[in-house]
Design a protein around this motif. Structure first.
Motif, PDB file in Angstrom:
ATOM      1  N   ARG B 430       0.834  -1.193   0.000  1.00 18.94           N
ATOM      2  CA  ARG B 430       0.000   0.000   0.000  1.00 18.94           C
ATOM      3  C   ARG B 430       0.880   1.259   0.000  1.00 18.94           C
ATOM      4  NH1 ARG B 430      -2.407  -0.881   4.296  1.00 18.94           N
ATOM      5  NH2 ARG B 430      -4.497  -1.515   3.665  1.00 18.94           N
ATOM      6  N   ASP B 431       1.840   1.304   0.914  1.00 10.96           N
ATOM      7  CA  ASP B 431       2.660   2.502   1.007  1.00 10.96           C
ATOM      8  C   ASP B 431       3.568   2.681  -0.199  1.00 10.96           C
ATOM      9  OD1 ASP B 431       1.496   3.250   3.300  1.00 10.96           O
ATOM     10  OD2 ASP B 431       3.095   2.560   4.637  1.00 10.96           O
ATOM     11  N   ASP B 442      -7.580   3.475   0.101  1.00 10.85           N
ATOM     12  CA  ASP B 442      -7.367   2.095  -0.325  1.00 10.85           C
ATOM     13  C   ASP B 442      -8.040   1.821  -1.669  1.00 10.85           C
ATOM     14  OD1 ASP B 442      -5.807   1.458   1.729  1.00 10.85           O
ATOM     15  OD2 ASP B 442      -7.121  -0.076   2.603  1.00 10.85           O
ATOM     16  N   ALA B 443      -9.199   2.448  -1.862  1.00 12.82           N
ATOM     17  CA  ALA B 443      -9.909   2.229  -3.121  1.00 12.82           C
ATOM     18  C   ALA B 443      -9.055   2.720  -4.291  1.00 12.82           C
ATOM     19  CB  ALA B 443     -11.242   2.967  -3.090  1.00 12.82           C
ATOM     20  N   GLU B 444      -8.422   3.867  -4.095  1.00  8.90           N
ATOM     21  CA  GLU B 444      -7.568   4.407  -5.160  1.00  8.90           C
ATOM     22  C   GLU B 444      -6.356   3.509  -5.394  1.00  8.90           C
ATOM     23  OE1 GLU B 444      -8.035   9.199  -5.001  1.00  8.90           O
ATOM     24  OE2 GLU B 444      -7.336   8.216  -3.178  1.00  8.90           O
ATOM     25  N   ARG B 483       5.114  -4.186 -11.937  1.00  9.20           N
ATOM     26  CA  ARG B 483       3.707  -3.818 -11.943  1.00  9.20           C
ATOM     27  C   ARG B 483       3.343  -2.955 -10.741  1.00  9.20           C
ATOM     28  NH1 ARG B 483       0.940  -9.147 -12.547  1.00  9.20           N
ATOM     29  NH2 ARG B 483       2.999  -9.984 -12.140  1.00  9.20           N
ATOM     30  N   ILE B 484       3.991  -3.218  -9.590  1.00 13.54           N
ATOM     31  CA  ILE B 484       3.738  -2.343  -8.437  1.00 13.54           C
ATOM     32  C   ILE B 484       4.273  -0.939  -8.745  1.00 13.54           C
ATOM     33  CG2 ILE B 484       4.290  -1.887  -6.031  1.00 13.54           C
ATOM     34  CD1 ILE B 484       4.237  -4.849  -5.519  1.00 13.54           C
ATOM     35  N   ALA B 485       5.448  -0.895  -9.379  1.00 12.51           N
ATOM     36  CA  ALA B 485       6.028   0.403  -9.724  1.00 12.51           C
ATOM     37  C   ALA B 485       5.117   1.145 -10.687  1.00 12.51           C
ATOM     38  CB  ALA B 485       7.408   0.204 -10.349  1.00 12.51           C
ATOM     39  N   LEU B 486       4.480   0.388 -11.541  1.00 11.42           N
ATOM     40  CA  LEU B 486       3.568   0.998 -12.505  1.00 11.42           C
ATOM     41  C   LEU B 486       2.342   1.573 -11.774  1.00 11.42           C
ATOM     42  CD1 LEU B 486       3.125   1.324 -15.556  1.00 11.42           C
ATOM     43  CD2 LEU B 486       1.848  -0.816 -15.521  1.00 11.42           C
ATOM     44  N   ALA B 487       1.831   0.794 -10.826  1.00 12.20           N
ATOM     45  CA  ALA B 487       0.683   1.270 -10.049  1.00 12.20           C
ATOM     46  C   ALA B 487       1.066   2.536  -9.286  1.00 12.20           C
ATOM     47  CB  ALA B 487       0.236   0.179  -9.077  1.00 12.20           C
ATOM     48  N   ARG B 488       2.283   2.565  -8.788  1.00 15.85           N
ATOM     49  CA  ARG B 488       2.776   3.726  -8.051  1.00 15.85           C
ATOM     50  C   ARG B 488       2.709   4.982  -8.916  1.00 15.85           C
ATOM     51  NH1 ARG B 488       8.661   2.811  -5.870  1.00 15.85           N
ATOM     52  NH2 ARG B 488       9.260   2.875  -8.054  1.00 15.85           N
TER      53      ARG B 488
END
Lengths: 679, 595
Positions: B430-431, B442-444, B483-488
């Protein structure tokens, strides 16, 4: 939050490890005792000098024949100290040497209990209830010195004894410290060996769950902290305790009464240490955790600055860091306050309080004429008291380190207690290479089956390709084949033998693997092929490298096959690493080979080279390929398409294309993929 | 050697009250601490001379009690202030280093290895802070304290006994310095051996599958035994010297005592010294040991502190490569990004890495960049990050203003950046996703993860969004990290999204899926994509093919395919050869299926 039982357990095991060096430790303790004894004998010598040779002349002297041994001339006659006279000899013309104030008198007759008179040149003799004034002339310096002169040889003799004790103490001290360090290092070596051995006993699952850095730190850093424990406990605490015990023994020898008086310190000390630990343990733990967090954050920031800047996070990062930094500072300040309040400041208070007690008690007694102890004893007592507080502070100073070492020990023992299996070596005959999975079911966590009832058979020399998405079970099949894990249901047979009856190490003698991202060790190229195994000759290494075509790709290396490989092979390209690991597999000549195809993009020339090497490698062995590019497995004898742990399709490439199922779908997606916009 | 104190003068001045108190009390205590032996000596003399009265006894006891109170209070205060000063210095230097690192651009990190910077922020910082605490103590004690004791001793006997007893003292200092040097040399060797062992173990753990698969356990243990033997040998070499310290000191101190006692006795015989004075004298001798040791340590601490401070200062003195100009031009919105004949060269490069780039990207457009490794794709994208001093030739403008004239904060505020090797931080998923917008709900976060096709993976993580990742968390595959980096980056909903080969470890199907999602949310926003996969940029409004720092081909997908140049060839080759991987290229592929 100190679990007493666990604590005892850790202490017990630390002691058990110490038993590995019990000879050296025992010898060191003997030396320690000798060294302490020699050191503590010092004040006894000083006491002897003061009592026997300085204060000793203040006694009754008798006349003897002129120039007798130890005799002193006084007004034409010769006198000798009563305690130096032979027992049977006649005691004639007694005189008494007394010191009153800074003056010394040689009085006629036996005089006891004297005090300063009212006028100069007068002294008062007190006996029982009555007192009497005597008029006398004090001795001049020269006269007094003549009374001391016979004492000089004795003083020199004692000085020599003292020097001998010093030298002895120094030698024993060195021997003791050296031996303790040797012991600590030997224990540590043993412990590291055990931990490293344990690494090879642990199931592979252990490494899948724990980052490599953490495992490494158990073997190196934690054990290093334990070494500090042994060095500190053995060298500091042990010698401190020995010194203190020695001092108490000396005090009791000196005077039981003084010994008892000094014993008050023992309960004080215990309470002190107990309170100190109570006050600092939690702070210490917190500080250490914060420090490691600070360092981790520094490390991460140094590596992540471009991201932090691109995401405009500088200020928040700084604020978070400042918060950690401040918390660390606060913790340290708290610890500092406790340390300043206890530590050597408190030791000083205790020491000076004892001095007060000594002065008060002896001063009071001296006023009331009950001489309890001699001045030499008093001198030695003061000296011992001074020495007593050094080991005390030393022990207190070590407490924080001990806590840290114990925390490390808990982690190391945890690792050692992990269940594992001893590797079994010894060769077994080579397999023909028939592999059969018979209704194999397998789960990593006991809940979700990653392989469900998988059955297939590979004939010797065949190539079997495993195809499927992430999580479909391809890798699990390999994990089971290598006995990295064992299945819950079904059987895996090689040449008809259940592999669970073969020790993993023996089984793997005839298995070879090429990982997707080949791992290279620090060493040379050639070493990475043979892995230092003496069964693989140099000629075979070179042959293997040539056979996979590495001689062409690695021709540029200045040292040829002896070119050093650094930092996990990061100086070599992906293709080069791949070829070296191919050569490794070839050199070990396995009956069954597993290839995990690389996904990294390699230029087309290298790609061709690797394809050629592959065909060399596959020759004459049963080969399993975990395929990522379907184009490379077109000629496989058997293609298994896995989905969610089940074999959903099987056959050759042509059969599967004809079948028109999942395989065909994947194949078409790969080869005729439309632009993403149309997907 | 003592320059370090001069170099730290700013700090001592800033903390002048603290240091005035600490040093003042230390000096004052010098005098207080010589009192107890003197009092004890007097008491013994009085008893010996039968001169003790109730009054004098009370005086002596009272004096000692006073000494106790004074030395405890003062002792506590100076210790707290002085070591507190060391902590303050550590705190403020560490803060400064952090602030400094955060201002640095890649060039700095290329010149300084992480390990080296870490060493400066930890070990060197410790050494410097020690100088400001323990260093000051040893300085005072080895000079003024020893002087006070010496003067007191000298005044007792008129110097003869004092000087004679002190003969061994210089030898102590000499021996300590010499041993210290030898110890340091051997210790360095032992540390190196320890480092080797660390590497050895790391290698075994990292390559454990190879070790197991080739049944090399025994060889590994043998190799490790050899390494350990080396560590053992070198530690024993240290122990040989280390064990010399105490015996040497106790021997020399003993000799000092011996001289004091022997010659002191002679002086008593000569009536030049009383027994009480002799007793005090020997106590003073004992008190001199510490200042002598302090002297040896003083030299050591000052030298180390000086060297360490130089290293820290060297780091702090590095000027940021890129700074905002004194006056910046305000730009509301990045309407149009324009490369005008831009030529760029890395500071360490000997040739141009970008030559004469001419390119216009209007707001809302998607630009695709392809080309060989090293052709300049990343270099082109990174121009927007302002990591290097501006180029001398040509210009990069945003909304008509040269990028170096816009405040860096503003530029960075527009960007969402996903590099090829994504760096995740040691915190929860999350962070990590909220990295650029810490107040996101969290929804975002979940929506961003959905766009990055991470939802399925999220279900498999042990603690969902709370799972700790990064170096100290669970290990993720390269594709998962990307993919996490992309979400970031997506969570920030940036004006300009930069994907620098951001999905190299994601399989083609997933990538196509992600790109589709991105396109749906990026309406009206600018997106720049560099990729090795020709198909990944096929949808772009404009595609450039980089070659050796130049634009070799450009156009829409249809244009380029029609041209039949490099792009078209690569596109066809990739389609035919099945370059695309089926799944994530996990580093440790065999472990990938763990549920």
């Amino acid at each position: 939050m100190i679990d007493l039982n666990a604590e005892k357990q850790v202490n017990k095991r630390l002691v058990e490890y110490a038993a590995h060096a019990k000879g050296a430790i025992a010898l060191a303790i003997v030396m320690l005792v000798l060294a302490v004894a020699a050191q503590l004998a010092g004040p006894f010598v000083a006491k002897a000098i003061i009592n026997r040779h300085i204060m000793g002349i203040q006694q009754v002297w008798y006349e003897v024949t002129p120039r007798a041994g130890g005799a002193v001339e006084w007004e034409g006659k010769w006198y000798v100290r009563a305690d130096r006279m032979p027992a049977q000899s006649k005691r004639l013309n007694p005189h008494t040497l007394v010191a009153v104030g800074t003056r010394t008198y040689f009085l006629d007759g036996v005089v006891s209990h004297v005090a300063r008179g009212n006028e100069a040149g007068q002294i008062r003799e007190q006996e029982g209830g009555r007192s009497q004034l005597i008029t006398a002339r004090p001795l001049t310096r020269q006269q007094l010195f003549s009374f001391y002169r016979p004492e000089i040889p004795g003083v020199i003799r004692l000085a020599l004894v003292y020097f001998g004790l010093l030298a002895g103490a120094a030698i024993f001290l060195y021997g003791q410290q050296y031996l303790l360090q040797v012991s600590a290092n030997r224990i540590l070596q043993r412990m590291r060996k055990d931990v490293f051995h344990q690494i090879h006993r642990l199931p592979i699952r252990y490494f899948d769950n724990l980052p490599a850095g953490k495992v490494v730190s158990r073997i190196t850093n934690d054990t290093e902290a334990i070494r500090d424990f042994y060095v500190n406990v053995l060298a500091n605490v042990l010698s401190s305790i020995a010194t203190m015990v020695g001092i108490y023994v000396a005090l009791f020898i000196l005077n039981v009464w003084l010994g008892l008086m000094a014993s008050i310190l023992i309960p004080i000390l215990i309470v002190w240490i107990w309170l100190y630990r109570r006050a600092t343990v939690s702070v210490n733990v917190r500080i250490r955790a914060l420090l490691s967090e600070i360092n981790a954050m520094l490390n991460e920031t140094i590596q992540g600055v471009p991201i932090i800047r691109a995401f405009h996070r500088e200020q928040r990062t700084q604020a978070e860091f400042d918060e950690l930094n401040q918390a660390y500072y606060d913790g340290q300040t708290r610890l500092l306050r406790v340390n300043s309040a206890t530590g050597f400041n408190l030791a000083g208070v205790f020491r000076n309080s004892f001095f007060i007690a000594v002065i008060a008690i002896f001063g009071w007694r001296s006023m009331h004429l009950e001489s309890l102890v001699s001045f030499g004893v008093l001198y030695a007592f003061v000296d011992y008291l001074n020495r007593l507080f050094q080991p005390v502070t030393q022990v207190v100073n070590q407490l924080a380190n001990l806590e840290q070492a114990r925390a490390s020990a808990v982690r190391v023992f945890e690792l050692l207690d992990e269940p594992g299996v001893d590797p079994v070596f010894g060769s077994i005959p080579r397999f023909c290479g028939e592999v059969e999975f018979d209704h194999v079911t397998f789960s990593y966590d006991g809940e979700h089956n990653v392989l469900k009832n998988v059955s297939f058979r590979a004939q010797p020399g065949q190539t079997v390709a495993l195809v499927g998405h992430t999580g479909s079970g391809k890798s699990s099949i390999i994990n089971l084949l290598f006995r990295f894990y064992d299945p819950q249901g079904g059987q895996i047979r090689i040449d008809g033998v259940d592999i669970r009856t073969i020790a993993p190490q023996q089984l793997r003698q005839h298995l070879g693997i090429v990982l997707q991202d080949p791992y290279l060790f620090t060493g040379t190229v050639a070493w990475n092929v043979s892995l230092g195994d003496e069964r693989v000759s140099r000629a075979r290494v070179e042959q293997a490298l040539r056979d996979v075509g590495a001689d062409r790709l690695l021709a540029h290396l200045p040292n040829g096959w002896d070119e050093p490989v650094l930092e996990g092979g990061s100086t070599l390209s992906a293709g080069e690493r791949q070829l070296i690991s191919f050569a490794r597999a070839l050199a070990f000549d396995p009956a069954i080979l597993v290839l995990d195809e690389a996904t990294a993009s390699i230029d087309s020339e290298t790609e061709r080279l690797i394809q050629d090497a592959l065909s060399v490698l596959k020759r004459g062995r049963t080969t399993f390929i975990i395929a990522h590019r379907l184009s490379t497995i077109r000629d496989a004898d058997l293609i298994l398409v896995l989905d969610a742990g089940e074999i959903v399709e099987r056959g050759t490439h042509d059969e599967l294309i004809r079948l028109g199922g999942k395989y065909r779908q994947m194949y078409e997606l790969q080869t005729n993929m439309a632009p993403a916009s149309g997907a | 050697m003592f320059q370090v104190l001069w170099k730290l003068r700013w700090f001592f001045w800033q903390q002048r009250k603290r240091y005035a108190i600490a040093v003042g009390l230390l000096l004052f205590l010098n005098f207080v601490e010589v009192a107890p032996p003197d009092i004890v000596g007097r008491a013994i003399d009085l008893m010996n001379q039968r001169g003790m009265t109730a009054g004098t006894l009370w005086d002596l006891v009272g004096a000692l009690a006073l000494v106790i109170v004074i030395s405890y209070t003062c002792g506590f205060t100076w210790q707290y202030q002085l070591y507190g000063g060391a902590r303050v210095l550590e705190l403020s230097l560490r803060k400064r280093l952090m602030r400094h690192f955060l201002q640095m651009t890649p060039r700095f990190f290329e010149q300084n290895r992480t390990g080296d910077l870490m060493a400066r922020s930890t070990n060197d910082l410790n050494a410097v802070s020690q100088t400001a605490g323990f260093g000051i103590l040893t300085l005072i004690d080895s000079t003024t304290y020893s002087a006070t004791i010496l003067v007191t001793m000298g005044s007792l006997d008129g110097w003869r006994l004092t000087l004679l007893s002190l003969v061994p003292m210089p030898f102590i200092a000499l021996a300590m310095t010499k041993y210290g040097k030898m110890l340091h040399e051997r210790f360095t060797l032992a540390q190196d051996a320890f480092g080797d062992m660390n590497d050895r173990v790391l290698e075994t753990i990292a390559g454990i599958r190879v070790v197991r698969a080739y049944a090399q356990e025994k060889h590994e243990e043998e190799r490790f035994a050899a390494t350990m033997a080396d560590v053992y040998r070198k530690n024993i070499a240290v122990a040989r010297i280390d064990a010399l310290f105490d015996p040497t000191i106790s021997m020399l101190v003993g000799i000092t005592y011996l001289i004091g006692l022997g010659y002191g006795t002679y002086l008593v015989f000569q009536s030049q010294l009383t027994i009480g004075q002799l007793t005090s004298f020997n106590v003073y001798l004992g008190m001199l040991i510490w200042p002598m040791l302090a002297f040896g340590q003083l030299i050591n601490i000052m030298q180390r502190g000086n060297a360490s401070l130089d290293r820290v200062n060297e780091t702090l003195a590095y000027k940021p490569d890129v700074v905002d100009p004194p006056t910046t031009v305000a730009v509301d919105r990045p309407e149009e990004i324009r490369f005008e004949h831009l030529t760029f060269r890395y500071p360490t490069s000997d040739r141009d890495n970008l030559s004469d780039i001419e390119l216009v990207i209007r707001r809302g457009e998607t630009l695709g960049i392809v080309g060989r490794t090293g052709s300049g794709k990343s270099t082109l994208l990174r121009q927007l990050l302002r990591e290097y001093p501006p180029s001398q030739t040509g210009a990069l403008t945003i909304g008509g203003v040269r990028i170096e004239q816009i405040a860096m904060d503003i530029v960075h505020g527009w960007l969402g950046y996903v590099p090829q090797n994504p760096m995740l931080f040691s915190r929860s998923v999350r962070d990590n996703v909220r990295f650029g917008r810490h107040d996101a709900t969290d929804a975002e976060v979940l929506e961003a993860l959905r766009l990055a096709d991470f939802v399925k993976d999220l279900e498999r993580l042990p603690n969902g969004l709370d799972t700790l990742v990064g170096e100290r968390g669970i290990s993720l595959s390269g594709g998962q990290k990307q993919r996490i980096a992309l979400a970031r980056a997506l969570l920030v909903d940036p004006e300009i999204l930069i994907l620098d080969d951001a999905m190299s470890a994601v399989d083609a199907r997933t990538e196509a899926h992600i790109i589709e999602s991105i396109r749906s949310v990026r309406q009206g926003r600018t997106t720049l994509i560099a990729s090795h996969r020709m198909s990944a940029v096929a949808h772009a409004d404009w595609i450039v093919v980089m070659d050796d720092g130049r634009i070799a081909e450009e156009g829409t997908f249809a244009d380029l395919m029609a041209q039949g140049g490099w792009y078209a060839q690569q596109y066809e080759r990739q389609q035919a050869y099945g370059e695309e991987a089926l799944d994530d290229s996990d580093a440790i592929a065999l472990a990938e299926e763990r549920g």
